[in-house]
Scaffold this motif. Sequence first.
Motif: not given
Length: 679
Positions: A135-139, A166-167, A255-259
């Motif tokens: 989810d972070r910018l530049g992922a 990203e978003d 892959m994923g986004s824990a937060v």
Amino acid sequence: MIPRCNIRNIGISAHIDAGKTTLSERILYYTGKIHKIEEVDSGGATMDYMELEREKGITITSAAVTCFWGDKQINLIDTPGHVDFTIEVERSLRVLDGAIMVLCGVAGVQSQSITIDRQMKRYQVPRIAFINKLDRLGANPFRVVDALRGKLGLNPVVLQYPIGLEDEFVGVIDLIEMTANYFQGDNGEIWQKRPIPFELQQPAQIARDKLLDTISIHSEAMMAKLLAGEEIPQQMIWDAIRQGTLTLEFTPVLMGSAVKNKGVQNLLDAIALYLPSPIERGGVTVTDLAANKQVQVYPVQDAAVVAMAFKLIDDEFGQLTYTRLYSGVLKPGDKLYNSRTQKQVRVNRLVRIEVDKRQELEIAEPGEIVGLIGVNCASGDTLCSLGTKMSLEGIFIPEPVMTIAITPKSQEDIEKISKALQRFTSEDPTLHVTTDPESHKTLMSGMGELHLEIYLERMKREYHTEVYVGAPAVAYRETITQAANFDFTFKRQTGGAGQFAHVVGRLEPCEEAFIFENRVIGDEIPQQFIYACEQGFEDALKTGWLKGYPIMGVKVILSGGSYHSIDSHEMAFRFAARQGFEEAFAKAKPILLEPMMLLEVQTPSQFLGRIQGKLLARRALLLGSDTLDNDVVIHAEVPLAEMFGYSTEVRSLSQGMATFSMEFFEYRQLAENLMGQIL
């Protein structure tokens, strides 16, 4: 009792700030272990139970917890990411069956990722890679996969395709089931599987074809179906991936986004599907000290107990020993044999470790990780059944690279400081405590500034004592650059029985820390004095010759000598050996070695020139750089002696926008002009 084929002993490891503890918190939530998600930044994360961890927002000590996913029992250990606490990762991986390697979707493979990879390979631990923070910018997960292959030499098998980045990151496509996975609800607890969006069907199919091509090499049945154009059953794909993971032929990538609570349930499924149970990890090699040979020990109940104590904690109930049971069955009240101390110990209580809580157990079976209370041992000790003398391979312990001198602020604090240091060194084998022979100050050596700072803070909080701290010093080493001979006679007559020992031999440079070779022919030196000679040489290694720094990289060849039937004894030969060593060391062109660090600095590109210039002024060797969107990652080797105060400098050079990480690389010869300054 859970069948042992359904147990998973796994650890979560990563570079600092890649999201290990955040991921652990989600795993505990989705498995029902906790009922509210706490964040690391808020200081409430379950696995960061120490007050210092919550204040600083970092993991300092590894924490264990047991949770359940379906019919699988997952014994989970969350480990620190900071290089100063690398021993926590080392000893956890030594006893675990599988691991999750977490990587930042933006930064990818970082310096500590390389260290963790080396540790996993050292203990041959099967792993799953989880690319976090999409989810972070530049992922960019595809760039991270390339780095896994290029930097770590792994064979990554990508099992998922991201839905947005990203978003716009909203979920992942499962390339085996070919479904789109979304995670709804306040905490991503509603796991939905839907058809793949039309615009992603083609890239997902290409990724699936690549996945099948990679794993079919290891499955003849799958290869035949692919060549025939037949549909591949899901179970066949799962089995092939599992087999390749267990044999370390490839690494599944998820892959994923824990937060953002996305992709964690898929990871839990992958843990159950691909990582081994204790039974599948098979036997371990053990040295039978009685027979002086190596034997295989298997995780069976009707065998002698063989267990490793891999981590110690002192609490109000006494010493808690984290223990991995490799064979046999343990119960409270059992007596065991410590093969290092050669003493019996008694298991007063047997517990399951739940972070900072304890759950009483009546029995522990092979493959389990449990806590023993009341057992006197050290980290790395082998505990076995009475009547057996087994020894497991120890834990690799890196040498400390930084030293500080500490002085009590009051006389009343001396005893409390002594107790604190005794406890800390028994818990952490990378923390060394010695006394300076000249100033008689207490020296505390560790893996870096943060490592030592944490123990000073713990001393203050847990023992209510403070110390004056001297400026940090680098842990130099001494070595030789050429061979030299020694011929030393120790002779003393004091009226009664005298002392006599005569040793002849040679020192040579070598690649290993220390090698002793006995070339004594016949009975020039009796066998009982040979061991005393070896001890004397080891005594000389500890105190050095140039400046008192420990010696490394020396081979000692004992080739001859003589003895007296009445006046010779072990202490005389031990003293003669030490003096002979020092005699030859002085002639062998000794030099100082300094610790070199691998450094990574991530900075916005506009500050690149000034940061590189300052690094060159600190005697850094610039190895190259990578570009990450608008940032540049500088790779360098730099002497530890030049890095004190660097965190303040790099912040001022980059308006607080640059970050850096550093880890020990190797010892290297110190320049002659600098050696002259130190000497």
